[in-house]
Scaffold this motif. Structure first.
Motif, PDB file in Angstrom:
ATOM      1  N   THR A   1      -5.521   6.128   0.053  1.00  0.00           N
ATOM      2  CA  THR A   1      -4.739   4.924   0.278  1.00  0.00           C
ATOM      3  C   THR A   1      -4.898   4.038  -0.936  1.00  0.00           C
ATOM      4  O   THR A   1      -6.023   3.759  -1.368  1.00  0.00           O
ATOM      5  N   ILE A   2      -3.779   3.603  -1.490  1.00  0.00           N
ATOM      6  CA  ILE A   2      -3.781   2.717  -2.647  1.00  0.00           C
ATOM      7  C   ILE A   2      -3.252   1.370  -2.177  1.00  0.00           C
ATOM      8  O   ILE A   2      -2.121   1.283  -1.672  1.00  0.00           O
ATOM      9  N   ASN A   3      -4.075   0.334  -2.302  1.00  0.00           N
ATOM     10  CA  ASN A   3      -3.680  -1.028  -1.934  1.00  0.00           C
ATOM     11  C   ASN A   3      -3.507  -1.854  -3.207  1.00  0.00           C
ATOM     12  O   ASN A   3      -4.236  -1.643  -4.186  1.00  0.00           O
ATOM     13  N   TYR A   4      -2.590  -2.829  -3.158  1.00  0.00           N
ATOM     14  CA  TYR A   4      -2.277  -3.610  -4.348  1.00  0.00           C
ATOM     15  C   TYR A   4      -1.428  -4.812  -3.980  1.00  0.00           C
ATOM     16  O   TYR A   4      -0.922  -4.925  -2.862  1.00  0.00           O
TER      17      TYR A   4
ATOM     18  N   SER B   1       0.842  -1.192   0.000  1.00  0.00           N
ATOM     19  CA  SER B   1       0.000   0.000   0.000  1.00  0.00           C
ATOM     20  C   SER B   1       0.880   1.246   0.000  1.00  0.00           C
ATOM     21  O   SER B   1       2.032   1.224   0.439  1.00  0.00           O
ATOM     22  N   THR B   2       0.296   2.324  -0.515  1.00  0.00           N
ATOM     23  CA  THR B   2       0.953   3.626  -0.552  1.00  0.00           C
ATOM     24  C   THR B   2      -0.105   4.662  -0.202  1.00  0.00           C
ATOM     25  O   THR B   2      -1.237   4.570  -0.681  1.00  0.00           O
ATOM     26  N   GLN B   3       0.266   5.637   0.629  1.00  0.00           N
ATOM     27  CA  GLN B   3      -0.667   6.691   1.005  1.00  0.00           C
ATOM     28  C   GLN B   3      -0.127   8.051   0.595  1.00  0.00           C
ATOM     29  O   GLN B   3       1.078   8.312   0.700  1.00  0.00           O
TER      30      GLN B   3
ATOM     31  N   PHE C   1       1.618  -3.825 -10.725  1.00  0.00           N
ATOM     32  CA  PHE C   1       0.719  -3.800  -9.581  1.00  0.00           C
ATOM     33  C   PHE C   1      -0.623  -4.398  -9.987  1.00  0.00           C
ATOM     34  O   PHE C   1      -1.216  -3.995 -10.981  1.00  0.00           O
ATOM     35  N   LYS C   2      -1.089  -5.374  -9.212  1.00  0.00           N
ATOM     36  CA  LYS C   2      -2.338  -6.090  -9.503  1.00  0.00           C
ATOM     37  C   LYS C   2      -3.370  -5.794  -8.420  1.00  0.00           C
ATOM     38  O   LYS C   2      -3.014  -5.462  -7.282  1.00  0.00           O
ATOM     39  N   ASN C   3      -4.650  -5.988  -8.778  1.00  0.00           N
ATOM     40  CA  ASN C   3      -5.760  -5.803  -7.829  1.00  0.00           C
ATOM     41  C   ASN C   3      -5.651  -4.476  -7.079  1.00  0.00           C
ATOM     42  O   ASN C   3      -5.742  -4.422  -5.851  1.00  0.00           O
TER      43      ASN C   3
ATOM     44  N   GLU D   1     -13.631   6.333  -9.083  1.00  0.00           N
ATOM     45  CA  GLU D   1     -14.061   5.295 -10.020  1.00  0.00           C
ATOM     46  C   GLU D   1     -12.830   4.622 -10.612  1.00  0.00           C
ATOM     47  O   GLU D   1     -11.934   5.287 -11.130  1.00  0.00           O
ATOM     48  N   SER D   2     -12.798   3.304 -10.525  1.00  0.00           N
ATOM     49  CA  SER D   2     -11.747   2.530 -11.178  1.00  0.00           C
ATOM     50  C   SER D   2     -12.144   2.383 -12.641  1.00  0.00           C
ATOM     51  O   SER D   2     -13.309   2.165 -12.958  1.00  0.00           O
ATOM     52  N   LEU D   3     -11.192   2.489 -13.538  1.00  0.00           N
ATOM     53  CA  LEU D   3     -11.521   2.434 -14.956  1.00  0.00           C
ATOM     54  C   LEU D   3     -11.636   1.017 -15.504  1.00  0.00           C
ATOM     55  O   LEU D   3     -12.115   0.830 -16.611  1.00  0.00           O
ATOM     56  N   THR D   4     -11.188   0.018 -14.734  1.00  0.00           N
ATOM     57  CA  THR D   4     -11.385  -1.372 -15.142  1.00  0.00           C
ATOM     58  C   THR D   4     -11.672  -2.220 -13.903  1.00  0.00           C
ATOM     59  O   THR D   4     -11.299  -1.863 -12.786  1.00  0.00           O
ATOM     60  N   GLU D   5     -12.324  -3.329 -14.123  1.00  0.00           N
ATOM     61  CA  GLU D   5     -12.554  -4.299 -13.053  1.00  0.00           C
ATOM     62  C   GLU D   5     -11.211  -4.947 -12.721  1.00  0.00           C
ATOM     63  O   GLU D   5     -10.396  -5.186 -13.605  1.00  0.00           O
ATOM     64  N   ASN D   6     -10.950  -5.242 -11.458  1.00  0.00           N
ATOM     65  CA  ASN D   6      -9.653  -5.809 -11.038  1.00  0.00           C
ATOM     66  C   ASN D   6      -8.500  -4.981 -11.605  1.00  0.00           C
ATOM     67  O   ASN D   6      -7.628  -5.485 -12.298  1.00  0.00           O
TER      68      ASN D   6
END
Length: 180
Positions: A121-124, A88-90, A141-143, A160-165
């Motif tokens: 917070t970005i988790n991956y 993760s990165t904040q 970076f996945k998920n 909004e995420s631009l793609t699923e997963n």
């Protein structure tokens, strides 16, 4: 005649050595390496329109220095590096950022920071991908998920995420939209 034979032998040796040589082990700058996360800002009222953030500043959580190129700027998109040794990165994203040292640049105890700060917070999960002998490995970076930490006055209203997963494997398109 002997000289021609010696020259022919030397030319043959030179040709064999040239063909057998390895190319320099230098990674070209054009080779894609570990990508960054791309976020674009949009108008919450008209979600198809990009919208600038004014007096904008980004800094990592637990880091007082701003991210290069993002210290009190106007922008509608950002490029954020992610930690490759973590999951993760904040970041602190400031809108209408102001700083006042009250005329005492050596005394930080009376400094005031204005504006509206939101923390994302970005988790991956990470995956190492082999690029080449010269370039080594890059991290993808996945998920990838993005969370806006709630506070009493969030200027970032939604995401909004631009793609699923969502994955971050290159820097050719945006990965998330933030609405304000």
């Amino acid at each position: 005649m002997k000289h021609y034979k010696i020259l022919a032998i030397l030319f043959g040796i030179f040709t064999i050595m040239t063909i057998g040589c390895e190319p320099d082990d230098i990674c070209p700058e054009s080779t894609p390496t570990t990508p960054s996360l791309i976020i674009r800002f949009y108008d919450i009222s008209n979600q198809e329109n990009k919208k600038n953030v004014f007096k904008f500043r980004i800094q990592g959580v637990d880091n007082d220095a701003p991210l290069p190129n993002y210290n009190i700027v106007t922008t509608d998109s950002i490029v954020l590096p992610l930690k490759t040794d973590a999951t993760s990165t904040q970041y602190k994203l400031h809108e209408d950022y102001t700083y006042n040292d009250n005329g005492t640049p050596d005394d930080t105890s009376d400094d005031t920071i204005g504006g509206n700060e939101d923390i994302i917070t970005i988790n991956y999960s990470t995956e190492e991908v082999y690029v080449s002998r010269a370039c080594g490995y890059k991290t993808i970076f996945k998920n990838v998920t993005l969370t806006i930490e709630p506070d009493a006055d969030n200027w970032i209203q939604s995401k909004e995420s631009l793609t699923e997963n969502q994955s971050v494997e290159d820097e050719t398109a945006a990965h998330f939209k933030l609405f304000h």
